[in-house]
Scaffold this active site. Structure first.
Site, PDB file in Angstrom:
ATOM      1  N   GLN A  85       4.240  11.267   7.497  1.00 55.70           N
ATOM      2  CA  GLN A  85       3.158  10.673   8.277  1.00 55.70           C
ATOM      3  C   GLN A  85       3.636  10.217   9.649  1.00 55.70           C
ATOM      4  O   GLN A  85       2.932  10.368  10.641  1.00 55.70           O
ATOM      5  CB  GLN A  85       2.558   9.497   7.500  1.00 55.70           C
ATOM      6  CG  GLN A  85       1.864   9.928   6.223  1.00 55.70           C
ATOM      7  CD  GLN A  85       1.554   8.777   5.291  1.00 55.70           C
ATOM      8  OE1 GLN A  85       2.144   7.706   5.364  1.00 55.70           O
ATOM      9  NE2 GLN A  85       0.630   8.987   4.378  1.00 55.70           N
TER      10      GLN A  85
ATOM     11  N   GLU B 137       0.531  -0.714   8.202  1.00 54.10           N
ATOM     12  CA  GLU B 137      -0.638  -0.707   7.334  1.00 54.10           C
ATOM     13  C   GLU B 137      -1.146  -2.133   7.237  1.00 54.10           C
ATOM     14  O   GLU B 137      -0.359  -3.067   6.995  1.00 54.10           O
ATOM     15  CB  GLU B 137      -0.288  -0.207   5.937  1.00 54.10           C
ATOM     16  CG  GLU B 137      -0.169   1.296   5.842  1.00 54.10           C
ATOM     17  CD  GLU B 137       0.043   1.758   4.411  1.00 54.10           C
ATOM     18  OE1 GLU B 137      -0.079   2.972   4.172  1.00 54.10           O
ATOM     19  OE2 GLU B 137       0.330   0.921   3.533  1.00 54.10           O
TER      20      GLU B 137
ATOM     21  N   GLN C 138       9.911   4.342   3.977  1.00 49.04           N
ATOM     22  CA  GLN C 138      10.512   3.293   4.778  1.00 49.04           C
ATOM     23  C   GLN C 138      11.844   2.797   4.207  1.00 49.04           C
ATOM     24  O   GLN C 138      12.161   3.004   3.042  1.00 49.04           O
ATOM     25  CB  GLN C 138       9.542   2.114   4.912  1.00 49.04           C
ATOM     26  CG  GLN C 138       8.346   2.395   5.805  1.00 49.04           C
ATOM     27  CD  GLN C 138       7.156   2.934   5.062  1.00 49.04           C
ATOM     28  OE1 GLN C 138       7.266   3.402   3.931  1.00 49.04           O
ATOM     29  NE2 GLN C 138       5.996   2.894   5.698  1.00 49.04           N
TER      30      GLN C 138
ATOM     31  N   GLU D  85       4.211  -4.100   7.637  1.00 48.62           N
ATOM     32  CA  GLU D  85       3.086  -3.743   6.779  1.00 48.62           C
ATOM     33  C   GLU D  85       2.573  -4.908   5.941  1.00 48.62           C
ATOM     34  O   GLU D  85       3.355  -5.720   5.425  1.00 48.62           O
ATOM     35  CB  GLU D  85       3.505  -2.632   5.814  1.00 48.62           C
ATOM     36  CG  GLU D  85       3.872  -1.332   6.501  1.00 48.62           C
ATOM     37  CD  GLU D  85       4.005  -0.196   5.510  1.00 48.62           C
ATOM     38  OE1 GLU D  85       3.127   0.691   5.526  1.00 48.62           O
ATOM     39  OE2 GLU D  85       4.951  -0.202   4.712  1.00 48.62           O
ATOM     40  N   HIS D  86       1.227  -4.975   5.832  1.00 48.80           N
ATOM     41  CA  HIS D  86       0.500  -5.710   4.785  1.00 48.80           C
ATOM     42  C   HIS D  86       0.480  -7.229   4.947  1.00 48.80           C
ATOM     43  O   HIS D  86       0.158  -7.926   3.977  1.00 48.80           O
ATOM     44  CB  HIS D  86       1.039  -5.371   3.388  1.00 48.80           C
ATOM     45  CG  HIS D  86       1.077  -3.916   3.084  1.00 48.80           C
ATOM     46  ND1 HIS D  86      -0.022  -3.102   3.209  1.00 48.80           N
ATOM     47  CD2 HIS D  86       2.098  -3.116   2.672  1.00 48.80           C
ATOM     48  CE1 HIS D  86       0.310  -1.864   2.881  1.00 48.80           C
ATOM     49  NE2 HIS D  86       1.584  -1.848   2.566  1.00 48.80           N
TER      50      HIS D  86
ATOM     51  N   TYR E 154      -3.658  -4.353   1.938  1.00 44.95           N
ATOM     52  CA  TYR E 154      -4.552  -3.684   1.005  1.00 44.95           C
ATOM     53  C   TYR E 154      -5.505  -4.654   0.310  1.00 44.95           C
ATOM     54  O   TYR E 154      -6.560  -4.251  -0.174  1.00 44.95           O
ATOM     55  CB  TYR E 154      -3.737  -3.001  -0.104  1.00 44.95           C
ATOM     56  CG  TYR E 154      -2.959  -1.777   0.270  1.00 44.95           C
ATOM     57  CD1 TYR E 154      -2.972  -1.250   1.559  1.00 44.95           C
ATOM     58  CD2 TYR E 154      -2.211  -1.110  -0.697  1.00 44.95           C
ATOM     59  CE1 TYR E 154      -2.256  -0.113   1.877  1.00 44.95           C
ATOM     60  CE2 TYR E 154      -1.486   0.033  -0.385  1.00 44.95           C
ATOM     61  CZ  TYR E 154      -1.505   0.529   0.898  1.00 44.95           C
ATOM     62  OH  TYR E 154      -0.794   1.662   1.203  1.00 44.95           O
TER      63      TYR E 154
END
Length: 623
Positions: free
Chosen positions: A220, A518, A174, A496-497, A521
């Site tokens: 991906q 995503e 990214q 993300e996150h 985490y």
């Protein structure tokens, strides 16, 4: 090349690697590289290096080699650099110019068109090896923050070994963009299969470029917009083409996982610095275009307006916000030279058609809970090439576009545009914000952004932060992007996150072309990851009141490494009505946690029985 086996997409906490730094005097048109700039050349500060065709190639090569050595491991470092090439030819068959780019590095041509600057050689990014003194755990998953644009690259691998000579490697993830390129003479590989074999990468973005054979390989997800390609091979989960001549057919989705749109509904190319025939520095601001295909420079210079550099306030780190705002109020545009800017009060963009252009990943860091950048809802504002970091004290938002309650006056013909604007919460230091990006104005184009609450950084070396549990409490970000305006278009939205919905879309007639997410985490427990009595927060949420919305090619990934038992009920939550259309969306498990459904209770679970195997939903609503 064979695709890699599914593996954990783990990003390790990395300390700073401060290596050799080199200061090179900028060279003006026609000046020797060792001399000072010619009178009239703008002063871009010490972190911008300008090469001319008269600069000895050995000097250019040595300069770029030293910068790569300094930046290749400086993921959380503070150095920022731009290397700009005046029109002409660099490198030859006898002596090609072979460059590798590290973190926070920009390489760009200064021509009016990409073919005005010709580089014979290679410009590359390889896998980064994180363990055993740089000999193992080699991957591209953390190859962030670098820029390549506005030049012609004729690939010449002379002197490289058999594997390296097989392609120009661009193994990135990214916050990396390729724009306005004309690449020929070989293969462009978006993975590095020479360093410890093929490994996953998590890019990426190409726009307004003419490309040879492209090997996507282990990427991906990837978005290619308004370009021309000779051919394209391979893909992992989500490969998107919009307005691309030569794009592959997508009739057999998800094998391969291609999504192809014949034209791009709304586009505007990123502003770029160039030197005209009289040696004067200018900034070209391309016009917004609708329903387009191919490059903007196929038949001549890109359409748009040209702004002389004298109409810009050229800022350097250390400039006060008061000074910047005073110059903006006088009608100046803003050019941010490379470096880190501490921002304790908002930079205010209030005038229509104002351009904010960052060089070398110029970074605005919030201080004392400030909102670093506040853009009024007026037509034609363009913000490009800027990174915005959260600070120690919580900011309400890092970039606000338009007023939350009040009139906004952007127009469909001249939309506010954000190009290569990146956000970071945590990483080089503790960061806190409620929301990273808030868009309240109508008619806004988001053309490639990465909105990141850091899943790794230097927090483990910070007193009182001992691991993932503390990171959840310390580096806080509720929402990544909140879109309240109508007719907002996003081409390349990476978020993300964040600790609630990563993206919330409240406006009508929104369009997203490639969404990558995503989930966080690090929720310590399921109780920390609940939306009322619902398990988890969807990665992409469209407000229940919205009647029209379109998403092409979205992916939500789960890797709850702190507590693998955590569940998220849905990857996507949207109103179930005909005007809300999701095309080719998916969830995937990265070896911890579970997403129970793709959309609104539909779709199989992405759990640890199918690690690395996406759960696809071709269309929603289902007929």
């Amino acid at each position: 090349m064979p695709l890699p086996q599914p593996q954990r997409r783990v990003r390790r906490a990395l300390g700073l690697s401060l290596a050799l730094t080199v200061a090179v005097t900028a060279s003006a048109p026609g000046a020797a590289s060792a001399g000072g700039p010619r009178p009239g050349t703008p002063d871009f500060g010490p972190n911008v290096t300008i090469f001319s065709p008269e600069t000895p190639l050995d000097e250019i090569q040595a300069t770029m080699d030293a910068r790569h050595a300094a930046q290749v491991d400086a993921e959380m470092g503070t150095d920022r650099h731009a290397y700009l090439f005046l029109p002409g030819e660099y490198g030859s068959a006898d002596q090609p110019l072979q460059v590798k780019l590290g973190y926070y590095t920009q390489v760009s041509g200064l021509g009016a068109t990409p073919t005005d600057v010709q580089v014979n050689g290679k410009i590359e990014v390889y896998n980064r090896c994180l363990d055993d003194e740089g000999t193992s755990n080699c991957l591209a998953l953390v190859n962030f923050w670098r820029t390549l644009s506005n030049l012609a690259l004729r690939i010449d691998p002379a002197g490289q070994d058999d594997c390296r000579s097989s392609a120009n490697f661009w193994a990135v993830s990214q916050a990396v963009s390729m724009r306005r390129l004309d690449v020929s003479g070989g293969t462009l590989s978006l993975m590095d299969y020479c360093t410890a074999g093929p490994q996953y990468a998590s890019g990426g973005f190409i726009a307004d470029s003419r490309l040879p054979e492209v090997v996507n390989g282990s990427q991906q997800q990837w978005l290619t917009r308004n370009s021309e390609i000779d051919s394209w091979s391979n893909g992992v989960w989500n490969q998107v083409f919009t307005g691309v001549a030569g794009a592959p057919e997508d009739d057999s989705f998800p094998d391969p996982p291609y999504t192809t749109l014949d034209t791009t509904p709304l586009s505007r190319e990123k502003p770029y610095l160039f030197v005209d025939d009289r040696g004067r520095y200018q900034v070209k601001v391309p016009a917004a275009r609708r329903d387009t295909r191919g490059v903007s420079w196929a038949t001549g210079p890109t359409a748009g307006r040209t702004i002389p550099i004298r109409d810009f306030h050229i800022a350097r780190p250390g400039d006060s916000v008061r000074t910047i705002n005073r110059e903006l109020a006088r009608g100046k545009h803003l050019l941010l030279t490379p470096g880190r800017y501490d921002i304790a009060r908002s930079i205010e963009i209030r005038r229509p058609d104002t351009v904010v252009l960052g060089l070398g990943h110029a970074t605005l860091t919030a201080v004392d809970g400030a909102t670093p950048l506040n853009v009024a809802g007026v037509p034609g504002v363009v913000v490009a090439g800027v990174t915005i970091d959260a600070g120690l004290h919580e900011s309400p938002v890092l970039l606000r576009v338009g007023k939350r309650h009040g009139r906004n006056h952007s127009t469909p013909q001249n939309p506010i545009t954000l190009s290569d604007v990146y956000f970071r919460v945590g990483g080089p230091h503790i960061g806190r914000t409620h929301t990273a990006l808030e868009v309240n104005a109508d008619d806004v184009l988001i053309d490639h952004t990465w909105v990141w609450r850091g899943d790794h950084g230097v927090e483990d070396f910070t007193e009182g932060v001992k691991g993932d549990t503390d990171r959840w409490r310390t580096n806080t970000g509720r929402y990544g992007a909140i879109i309240n305006g109508d007719r907002v278009t996003a081409t390349g939205l990476f978020v993300e996150h964040f600790q609630r919905h990563n993206t919330v879309w409240n406006g009508e007639h929104g369009t997203t072309i490639l969404y990558q997410n995503e989930l966080p985490y690090d929720p310590p427990t399921q109780a920390d990851w609940m939306k009322g009595d619902v398990q988890g927060w969807a990665g992409y949420k469209v407000n229940d009141r919205v009647r029209h919305h379109t998403l092409y090619a979205g992916g939500v990934y789960v890797y709850n490494r702190n507590n693998p038992s955590i569940h998220t009920e849905n990857g996507f939550e949207v109103p179930n009505r005909p005007g809300v259309q999701l095309h080719r969306v998916m969830t995937v498990n990265l070896n911890a946690g579970t997403i129970d459904h793709v959309v609104n209770g539909i779709g199989a679970a992405a759990d640890t029985t199918r690690v690395g195997q996406p759960v696809y939903l071709t269309e929603y609503p289902i007929d």
